[in-house]
Write a protein that holds these residues in place. Structure first.
Motif, PDB file in Angstrom:
ATOM      1  N   SER A  34       0.827  -1.212   0.000  1.00  0.00           N
ATOM      2  CA  SER A  34       0.000   0.000   0.000  1.00  0.00           C
ATOM      3  C   SER A  34       0.861   1.262   0.000  1.00  0.00           C
ATOM      4  O   SER A  34       0.638   2.199  -0.768  1.00  0.00           O
ATOM      5  N   ARG A  35       1.841   1.277   0.886  1.00  0.00           N
ATOM      6  CA  ARG A  35       2.704   2.453   1.006  1.00  0.00           C
ATOM      7  C   ARG A  35       3.497   2.676  -0.290  1.00  0.00           C
ATOM      8  O   ARG A  35       3.653   3.812  -0.750  1.00  0.00           O
ATOM      9  N   ILE A  36       3.967   1.593  -0.886  1.00  0.00           N
ATOM     10  CA  ILE A  36       4.747   1.710  -2.130  1.00  0.00           C
ATOM     11  C   ILE A  36       3.869   2.251  -3.260  1.00  0.00           C
ATOM     12  O   ILE A  36       4.270   3.133  -4.013  1.00  0.00           O
ATOM     13  N   ILE A  37       2.652   1.727  -3.364  1.00  0.00           N
ATOM     14  CA  ILE A  37       1.737   2.211  -4.407  1.00  0.00           C
ATOM     15  C   ILE A  37       1.447   3.700  -4.171  1.00  0.00           C
ATOM     16  O   ILE A  37       1.433   4.504  -5.104  1.00  0.00           O
ATOM     17  N   GLY A  38       1.251   4.066  -2.910  1.00  0.00           N
ATOM     18  CA  GLY A  38       0.986   5.466  -2.573  1.00  0.00           C
ATOM     19  C   GLY A  38       2.133   6.369  -2.994  1.00  0.00           C
ATOM     20  O   GLY A  38       1.933   7.387  -3.658  1.00  0.00           O
ATOM     21  N   LYS A  39       3.324   5.990  -2.627  1.00  0.00           N
ATOM     22  CA  LYS A  39       4.489   6.834  -2.908  1.00  0.00           C
ATOM     23  C   LYS A  39       4.778   6.880  -4.419  1.00  0.00           C
ATOM     24  O   LYS A  39       5.149   7.928  -4.959  1.00  0.00           O
ATOM     25  N   THR A  40       4.601   5.765  -5.094  1.00  0.00           N
ATOM     26  CA  THR A  40       4.821   5.741  -6.542  1.00  0.00           C
ATOM     27  C   THR A  40       3.790   6.634  -7.241  1.00  0.00           C
ATOM     28  O   THR A  40       4.130   7.409  -8.149  1.00  0.00           O
ATOM     29  N   ALA A  41       2.542   6.535  -6.790  1.00  0.00           N
ATOM     30  CA  ALA A  41       1.479   7.375  -7.366  1.00  0.00           C
ATOM     31  C   ALA A  41       1.801   8.850  -7.126  1.00  0.00           C
ATOM     32  O   ALA A  41       1.594   9.702  -7.992  1.00  0.00           O
ATOM     33  N   TYR A  42       2.327   9.150  -5.948  1.00  0.00           N
ATOM     34  CA  TYR A  42       2.714  10.529  -5.603  1.00  0.00           C
ATOM     35  C   TYR A  42       3.761  11.043  -6.590  1.00  0.00           C
ATOM     36  O   TYR A  42       3.629  12.130  -7.162  1.00  0.00           O
ATOM     37  N   ASN A  43       4.797  10.257  -6.791  1.00  0.00           N
ATOM     38  CA  ASN A  43       5.896  10.668  -7.679  1.00  0.00           C
ATOM     39  C   ASN A  43       5.437  10.829  -9.132  1.00  0.00           C
ATOM     40  O   ASN A  43       5.848  11.755  -9.820  1.00  0.00           O
ATOM     41  N   GLY A  59      -3.535   5.849  -3.389  1.00  0.00           N
ATOM     42  CA  GLY A  59      -2.668   4.679  -3.530  1.00  0.00           C
ATOM     43  C   GLY A  59      -2.433   3.986  -2.203  1.00  0.00           C
ATOM     44  O   GLY A  59      -2.541   2.757  -2.098  1.00  0.00           O
ATOM     45  N   ALA A  60      -2.144   4.763  -1.185  1.00  0.00           N
ATOM     46  CA  ALA A  60      -1.767   4.165   0.103  1.00  0.00           C
ATOM     47  C   ALA A  60      -2.951   3.514   0.806  1.00  0.00           C
ATOM     48  O   ALA A  60      -2.780   2.646   1.655  1.00  0.00           O
ATOM     49  N   LEU A  61      -4.163   3.941   0.443  1.00  0.00           N
ATOM     50  CA  LEU A  61      -5.337   3.422   1.161  1.00  0.00           C
ATOM     51  C   LEU A  61      -6.198   2.483   0.318  1.00  0.00           C
ATOM     52  O   LEU A  61      -7.260   2.051   0.774  1.00  0.00           O
TER      53      LEU A  61
END
Ligand SMILES: [Fe+2]
Length: 217
Positions: A34-43, A59-61
């Protein structure tokens, strides 16, 4: 925080507290995923004109429904309910849409272990929702990244082995390739390179301190 067009969006602290609670109640790599998807989506969002804070929250949620140990269809429905109960309506929608690259309930790759009323609700949601780039981005990232980058083929194969095939499997895979092309065309670097670096001492890697070696596999 309030975001125009998206309403209430949880800030970073709130998101981390959701994930920490999730790990406490149901420890597993899904928190890392979840955290990885969140951070990748952010970038990625920063580069393609989406709001990075909204993309991070979505992404994270997207899998937060797993907090209660919910599996298969229950996980997306539960995530939707948890986020709506906290008035995070847009991330709630993503918790639902992330499982449906194809807008048909029968394309779901897990068990539809939800009531008939809930099925009807999901069917209506899929019929009347027009996906935007946030829906699509999370669908793509979820389909190519587990707790590490796998790519379309490897991730699809894993899903196939875990959940078995369904009549929409190939159509779904083709759709994921389309999404990959759609976002890759907007980006300067390969999608993979937008993933965060692993920092063992930082959340959420710190949750897995005793499991470093297994994680690196
Ligand atoms: Fe999921």
């Amino acid at each position: 925080m309030y975001k125009k067009d998206f309403g209430n969006i949880p800030n970073k602290d709130k998101i981390i507290s959701y994930l920490e609670e999730g790990y406490e109640k149901n420890p597993g790599k899904w928190v890392l995923h979840s955290r990885i998807i969140g951070k990748t989506a952010y970038n990625i969002a920063k580069e393609i004109g989406l709001d990075p804070d909204v993309a991070f929250a979505c992404g994270a949620l997207h899998d937060i429904g797993k907090m209660s140990g919910a599996k298969d269809a229950k996980h997306f429905l539960n995530g939707y309910k948890i986020l709506r109960a906290d008035s995070y309506f847009f991330p709630a929608r993503i918790a639902l849409s992330h499982s449906f690259q194809i807008q048909n309930i029968d394309s779901y790759v897990g068990k539809l272990n939800i009531s008939d009323t809930d099925k009807e609700f999901v069917e209506n949601f899929l019929t009347y929702t027009t996906y935007n780039d946030y829906d699509l981005l999370i669908q793509l990232l979820d389909a190519i990244i587990k707790a590490e980058y796998l790519g379309v083929e490897k991730r699809s194969q894993g899903v196939l082995e875990k959940h078995g095939s369904n009549p929409y499997f190939l159509q779904r895979k083709e759709r994921i390739y389309q999404l990959e092309e759609y976002f890759q065309n907007k980006l300067k670097k390969p999608i993979k390179s937008y993933m965060p670096r692993q920092r063992w001492y930082k959340f959420p890697y710190s949750l897995y301190r005793n499991d470093h070696k297994n994680l690196q596999k």
